[in-house]
Design an enzyme around this catalytic site. Structure first.
Site, PDB file in Angstrom:
ATOM      1  N   GLU A   1     -53.460   2.229  31.276  1.00 13.14           N
ATOM      2  CA  GLU A   1     -53.983   0.949  30.804  1.00 13.14           C
ATOM      3  C   GLU A   1     -55.272   0.734  31.581  1.00 13.14           C
ATOM      4  O   GLU A   1     -55.257   0.338  32.744  1.00 13.14           O
ATOM      5  CB  GLU A   1     -53.008  -0.192  31.106  1.00 13.14           C
ATOM      6  CG  GLU A   1     -53.500  -1.517  30.532  1.00 13.14           C
ATOM      7  CD  GLU A   1     -53.463  -2.714  31.455  1.00 13.14           C
ATOM      8  OE1 GLU A   1     -53.615  -3.833  30.971  1.00 13.14           O
ATOM      9  OE2 GLU A   1     -53.310  -2.548  32.686  1.00 13.14           O
TER      10      GLU A   1
ATOM     11  N   ASP B   1     -50.132   0.647  34.931  1.00 10.37           N
ATOM     12  CA  ASP B   1     -50.698  -0.698  34.854  1.00 10.37           C
ATOM     13  C   ASP B   1     -52.012  -0.765  35.639  1.00 10.37           C
ATOM     14  O   ASP B   1     -52.090  -0.234  36.755  1.00 10.37           O
ATOM     15  CB  ASP B   1     -49.678  -1.674  35.463  1.00 10.37           C
ATOM     16  CG  ASP B   1     -50.074  -3.131  35.277  1.00 10.37           C
ATOM     17  OD1 ASP B   1     -50.137  -3.580  34.137  1.00 10.37           O
ATOM     18  OD2 ASP B   1     -50.313  -3.809  36.307  1.00 10.37           O
TER      19      ASP B   1
HETATM   20  C1  NOJ Z   1     -51.638  -5.619  32.834  1.00  9.66           C
HETATM   21  C2  NOJ Z   1     -50.327  -6.017  32.241  1.00  9.66           C
HETATM   22  O1  NOJ Z   1     -50.241  -5.516  30.941  1.00  9.66           O
HETATM   23  C3  NOJ Z   1     -50.279  -7.507  32.322  1.00  9.66           C
HETATM   24  O2  NOJ Z   1     -49.193  -8.035  31.611  1.00  9.66           O
HETATM   25  C4  NOJ Z   1     -50.241  -7.918  33.770  1.00  9.66           C
HETATM   26  O3  NOJ Z   1     -50.312  -9.321  33.861  1.00  9.66           O
HETATM   27  C5  NOJ Z   1     -51.413  -7.317  34.550  1.00  9.66           C
HETATM   28  N1  NOJ Z   1     -51.651  -5.952  34.215  1.00  9.66           N
HETATM   29  C6  NOJ Z   1     -51.158  -7.385  36.023  1.00  9.66           C
HETATM   30  O4  NOJ Z   1     -50.152  -6.499  36.379  1.00  9.66           O
END
Ligand code: NOJ
Length: 497
Positions: A249, A188
């Site tokens: 991500e 993440d």
């Molecule tokens: C990316 C995640 O996919 C999202 O859902 C989240 O709110 C943010 N990162 C913070 O962790």
């Protein structure tokens, strides 16, 4: 199959958003036992792996992306024993399991934050001008007057990755889940952990800073130092047998910057979000596909495609129709590399746009008026009222009966059966999965590629049917084709030469 270390290079991975997938306990929130109970559905769908969004102990200020204990399961989702049973059953069916890792921030209920261990977070006497991605300032004042940084909600304080204890902790968390048998991690905010030295101001900008993501580099994202962390992690992943992997991500300013996250000494994959953000037009798709493939090739990595996830409006709604969504999906599944599916897209679910405000739970909603709840509505399993849920945490639209898995199960024209057929052909046909593509000449609104050996993929994004010289036997099409060699608008076909 499971012994192949490179399985992830062309894998189809299915994202489960645990709150919304399937509820075994009957409390209205999905859980790990619910996922376990639907593994047969996922096997029949034909996916290679599941990625589980966070199921860890969490006060749920951000749907579980606010982790209070990185080594335990939140009671709402079950127990560690449920997790172990899920992994064992998935592996027995040949399905791998990827878990979400949230290293940029913890929950404010994490024991470190509660104990006031300030050197593990980012505390300052004065805030700078950084803004939270969820709107408003990225700083909140603690009782004693100091300010702490949170790039997301105030309940998600950013961890201080300059502190070796934070680094050691995450190496240990990786091992904890690898020891439990996970096949990989989705990282993440993989571009966030390291901030520019001295935390310099962004300076005056038009609009919100978050809107600059993807265009400009910000002092809190995509700093070079973040790559040292992945170079520390990679040997840990490599020390386990069976091809353990990680996917980033990372919202960065260009495919070149994205490619820096992948390679033999860093992460294995990084989502190509440019593809997800492209308009439904042959030209836009071609531009992002060419660029993503070129950059990935430079670092010897496969490309990682995605059309929907839990953060963006579902692609049925984004692209404007189910026909277009199905066409985009058949394009994605024919591209070289790996593809990630988001739970419910195989049913052709649209974004739910009319959720009552008081039911919306996305922390961004209160601050920006934008909410990601519409793509998080629980999955309709059965066609009758309730859709297989008792009092789901978000209401399922009454019109979704025909979209339920049950209603689509035996309908040969259903979206569910299109996905099943596409994944089956993808697995069986030697031209699909890994490999390369060749662009074929095509009219303006048409995208045509050849995969070798012997497969031609054509997408018509124009308003008129098109006829192509490259025609062959139709293996699969995203919508009805007349059989006279023409391809209707908003349709992708896979043709065998
Ligand atoms: C990316 C995640 O996919 C999202 O859902 C989240 O709110 C943010 N990162 C913070 O962790």
């Amino acid at each position: 199959m499971l012994s192949d270390d490179d399985w992830w290079r062309d894998a189809v991975v299915y994202q489960v958003y645990p709150r919304s997938f399937a509820d075994a306990s009957g409390d209205g929130v999905g859980d790990l036992a619910g996922v376990r109970g639907r593994l047969g559905y996922l096997r029949d769908l034909g996916v290679d792996a599941v990625w589980l969004s966070p199921f860890y102990t969490s006060p749920m200020a951000d749907g579980g992306y606010d982790v209070a204990d990185y080594r335990d399961v939140d009671p709402v989702f079950g127990t560690l024993a449920d997790f172990d049973a899920l992994v064992a059953d998935a592996h027995a069916l040949g399905i791998r399991v990827i878990v979400d890792l949230v290293p940029n921030h913890s929950s404010d209920q994490h024991p470190w934050f509660r104990a006031g261990l300030r050197d593990r977070y980012i505390f300052r006497d004065e805030p700078n001008d950084w803004e939270s991605i969820f709107g408003g300032p990225a700083w909140t004042q603690a009782e004693d007057g100091q300010w702490y940084l949170h790039l997301f909600a105030p309940e998600q304080p950013d961890l201080n990755w300059d502190n070796p204890e934070v680094r050691a902790e995450f190496r240990d968390i990786l091992r904890f889940w690898l020891d439990r048998g996970v096949d990989g991690f989705r990282v993440d905010v993989a571009h966030g952990m390291v901030k520019a030295a001295g935390l310099p101001d962004v300076g005056p900008k038009e609009g919100r800073q978050a809107e600059l993501l993807g265009d400009e580099r910000l002092p809190y994202f995509d700093q070079d130092g973040v790559h040292d962390i992945y170079r520390e992690w990679r040997p840990i992943l490599d020390s386990y047998p069976g091809g353990r992997m990680a996917v980033a991500e990372a919202w960065v300013s260009s495919p070149e910057r994205l490619a820096r996250y992948v390679g033999p000494d860093e992460l294995h994959q990084a989502f190509s979000f440019d593809f997800m953000m492209a308009d439904f037009h042959a030209k836009s798709f071609r531009a992002v596909i060419e660029k993503a493939l070129a950059e990935a090739e430079l670092v010897g990595a496969p490309t990682t495609w995605v059309l929907s996830n839990h953060d963006k409006p579902r692609h049925v709604t984004r692209h404007g129709s189910l026909a277009r969504a199905r066409a985009a999906t058949l394009l994605m599944l024919a591209l070289p590399g790996s593809a990630y599916l988001y739970n419910g897209e195989e049913l052709g679910l649209p974004e739910v746009l009319d959720l009552p405000d008081e039911l919306r739970q996305d922390p961004a909603f209160l601050r920006t008026g934008e909410s990601r709840d519409g793509c998080r509505v629980p999955i309709p399993w059965t066609s009758e009222a309730g859709f297989g849920w008792r009092d789901p945490w978000l209401p399922i639209p009454g019109s979704w009966g025909p979209l339920s898995a049950e209603a689509q199960q035996d309908d040969p024209g259903s979206t569910l059966n299109l996905y099943r057929a596409a994944l089956r052909v993808r697995k069986e046909h030697p031209a699909l999965g890994g490999g390369t593509l060749t662009w074929l000449d095509s009219p303006k609104d048409v995208l045509a590629i050849e995969r070798h050996p012997g497969l031609v993929v054509v997408l018509n994004t124009g308003d008129e049917p098109v006829r192509l010289d490259a025609a062959g036997r139709v293996l699969l099409s995203s919508g009805p084709v007349p059989g006279d060699g023409t391809i209707p608008p908003d349709t992708t076909v896979w043709l065998e030469r």
